[in-house]
Motif scaffolding. Structure first.
Motif, PDB file in Angstrom:
ATOM      1  N   LEU A 100       9.578  -6.506 -25.202  1.00 26.57           N
ATOM      2  CA  LEU A 100       8.133  -6.733 -25.354  1.00 26.57           C
ATOM      3  C   LEU A 100       7.807  -8.191 -25.024  1.00 26.57           C
ATOM      4  N   ARG A 127       1.763 -10.576 -28.614  1.00 26.32           N
ATOM      5  CA  ARG A 127       1.715  -9.178 -29.052  1.00 26.32           C
ATOM      6  C   ARG A 127       0.501  -8.880 -29.921  1.00 26.32           C
ATOM      7  N   ILE A 184      -0.144  -3.194 -29.533  1.00 29.98           N
ATOM      8  CA  ILE A 184       1.072  -2.986 -28.748  1.00 29.98           C
ATOM      9  C   ILE A 184       1.941  -1.908 -29.374  1.00 29.98           C
TER      10      ILE A 184
END
Ligand code: ATP
Ligand code: MG
Lengths: 263, 375
Positions: free
Chosen positions: A230, A234, A238
């Motif tokens: 990832l 974030r 997400i």
């Protein structure tokens, strides 16, 4: 030993056995792990698998019985003596005779920060954990979640670039937890601290971490280390993306594998 | 039935009144100045009347007031009637006394259910209820001693003690200065302070802890009766020897409690200090001493009582001709029991004030402790 400048915690063949009344308890065995500078590492695993113990070894609150570990390139004891980490315990551990701001001032007093500096830091960290205005309250006048936030503020008040957090949000409700997770990520991005974070929640681990360490019990050992793909930025949403769910799936598989070992 | 439940004290008072009525008069037949008929009727009417009212659904404060006035007026008339008739009170007298006591009980029961809105009212009630309690101890004591004619030597009535107290203020004051302000305070401060300091040393030095604590427990079991004469031999007749006894008595409770208190902080709290690389003194001042405060105040409270006992008893073994213990031992020899009781009253008063001051200090210092947070 690999003491690359970027490694903050580096453990190899680390083992810890508690000698108890009814025989030895192998809390950790053969743990190999490297935490790099700027990492956000989550430790996840069933109860009793040695997550707390591993954090305590890093913090020099417990001594390993075998293997090697360095913290910032030093022994854990040297690292503790040079005040290189802040520790957030499973419970807030605020001193009831001190107000919230006095509790945050505690490490600052011990480490000899000037009173002007103390004031500024108290203000800043209270703001960071959304507790501005509660500085004059006593811990027992606050809710459990507020107390835990105060204890995080206390660990953030001084300049240690390693933050060890043992289930800091375990006792909080989902919404507050989401909020604090978001705050924690922002804080991590802003301060560039290295964070070791123990949790029981898979989504929390995946959402926060750059690296997820899956552990299994009896004896406590690392079964999987998952590098997150990832991005560092974030948003909460997400957690709905396929990429997120994919990593969560891998963590769950890892936990299952650890569990089947028991049976 | 529910009527009786509403005030069983009232019901019992009515029964006692009837029993008293059956066993009149209130004073034996040969009493020099028996009760006037009017007084007797008045006492009966007041008690029976108030008992009857206690069954009604009158507003609680009004009911409490009526009970208060009736019970105390009736008992005052009864007590006043003893004058000249010492030792002649009959069963009927004591039945009526018991009946008025029951009414006062009912009054306190009503009062303790009141929830005043103002803070002042609350404080007033908090003082009034124990005051009624204390007054009734004195009333029953007075009635028992004078009414039943208990010999003065065995137990003087409180009125006589009060008169003696008021009449001997200079002597009592001199005794208080000698015993309290010199022996007790000096001994208490030195004993507690040195117990505290040695506790810290014992905490720092392991062999002291292992060696001293068992001896401490032994010494605290020593009878002061044995120690006091030796202290008089060592330190002379004046207050210094009494202070020495007080020091011995207060030192070990402080030592033992402080050592226990220093171990009272939690493991996580200590780990926190360790994670800050805090040194011994920082951990002591910022964690272990605050956590030990409830224990230390416990010792201070125990010692406030011990110091008083120690100083007074130690004076039995030789003093200059002043001091509370000296006065008690000489006046009892002269059969002046009222003076002995006056000294006891003074000692009780000072002991309570002493304890109260320490308890206030405790409230201010350990406000954070779960047992104190509410108030
Ligand atoms: N001081 C100690 N003495 C003896 N055994 C201990 C001690 N501390 C931990 N253990 C044992 O070590 C093992 C690992 O404990 P640890 O606290 O690290 O687990 P954990 O993964 O943090 O569990 P949880 O998720 O419940 O907090 C457990 O079996 C525990 O019983
Ligand atoms: Mg744990």
């Amino acid at each position: 030993m690999n003491n690359a400048p970027s490694s903050v915690v580096s453990a190899s063949k680390l083992g810890l056995t508690f000698e108890t009344g009814d025989g030895p308890v192998h809390a950790l065995s053969n743990v190999d792990l490297t935490v790099n500078k700027g990492d956000f590492v989550s430790f996840i695993g069933p109860s009793g698998c040695g997550k707390t113990t591993f954090l305590r070894v890093i913090a020099d609150l417990e001594k390993a019985t075998s293997g090697e570990i360095t913290v910032n390139g030093m022994t854990p004891e040297e690292a503790r003596k040079s005040r290189s980490y802040g520790y957030v315990f499973q419970a807030p551990a605020l001193y009831p005779w001190r107000t919230i701001e006095k509790n945050i001032a505690l490490p600052l007093e011990i480490m000899g920060y000037s009173s002007v500096d103390r004031k500024a830091r108290i203000e800043r960290t209270l703001d960071l954990v959304n507790l501005s205005g509660f500085g004059k309250k006593y811990p027992w006048q606050l809710s459990g979640g507020m107390q835990q936030r105060a204890s995080i503020a206390r660990a953030l008040a001084f300049d240690a670039d390693l933050l060890l957090m043992d289930e800091p949000f375990g006792a909080l409700d989902e919404i507050v937890r989401d909020h604090l997770n978001e705050q924690l990520l922002k804080l991590w991005a802003r301060t560039e601290k290295t964070i070791c974070f123990v949790t029981h929640s898979i989504p929390e681990a995946v959402y926060l971490s750059t690296k997820i360490v899956v552990m299994s019990p009896r004896p406590g050992r690392v079964t999987d280390v998952i590098e997150s793909t990832l991005p560092r930025e974030r948003p909460l949403e997400i957690r709905e993306t396929p990429e997120f769910l994919e990593i969560a799936h891998r963590v769950r598989e890892g936990l299952r594998a650890g569990h089947s070992y028991e049976e | 039935m529910t009527l009786i439940l509403r005030s069983w004290q009232g019901a019992a008072a009515v029964v006692l009144c009837l029993a008293a009525l059956a066993s009149l008069p209130l004073m034996a037949a040969d009493a020099p100045s028996p009760f006037g008929t009017g007084t007797v009727v008045l006492v009966f009417l007041m008690i029976a009347g108030a008992a009857a009212i206690s069954f009604t659904k009158l507003s609680q404060p009004l009911l409490a007031t009526i009970l208060f006035v009736a019970a105390h007026l009736a008992v005052w008339l009864l007590l006043a009637g003893i004058a000249g008739n010492e030792g002649k009170a009959t069963l009927a007298f004591f039945l009526m006394l018991a009946a008025s006591w029951l009414l006062a009980w009912r009054c306190v029961a009503v009062l303790s259910h009141l929830r005043p809105k103002s803070g002042a009212g609350d404080t007033f009630l908090r003082l009034l209820i124990p005051a009624i309690f204390g007054v009734w101890i004195l009333i029953l004591w007075e009635a028992a001693t004078r009414g039943a004619g208990i010999p003065f030597i065995i137990l003087p009535p409180p009125s006589a003690i009060g008169a003696r107290l008021a009449g001997s203020v200079p002597i009592l004051w001199a005794d208080v200065q000698q015993t309290i302000f010199k022996a007790v305070l000096f001994g208490y401060v030195v004993g507690c302070a040195s117990g505290f300091v040695v506790a810290i040393l014992a905490d720092r030095i392991a062999f002291l802890r292992r060696g001293l604590l068992p001896i401490g427990n032994m010494v605290s079991a020593l009878p002061i009766i044995g120690v006091a004469p030796i202290m008089v031999m060592w330190f002379g007749f004046d207050w210094q020897s009494k202070a020495a006894v007080v020091i011995i008595m207060t030192f070990f409770p402080m030592l033992v409690n402080t050592v226990a208190g220093l171990a009272a902080s939690g493991a996580m709290e200590r780990d926190l200090m360790r994670s800050y690389a805090s040194d011994y003194w920082q951990t002591l001042v910022k964690l272990r001493l605050p956590a030990a405060m409830p224990f230390i105040f416990n010792a201070l409270k125990i010692n406030s009582t011990l110091a008083l006992i120690g100083a007074i008893v130690a004076e039995f073994f030789g003093t200059p001709i002043v001091g509370m213990g000296f006065r008690i031992s000489t006046e009892i020899g002269r059969m002046n029991v009222d003076m002995v009781w006056a000294e006891i009253a003074v000692a009780a008063l000072i002991g309570s004030v002493f304890y109260g001051v320490v308890a206030l200090g405790e409230r201010a210092t350990t406000f954070w402790h779960p047992s104190n947070r509410g108030g």
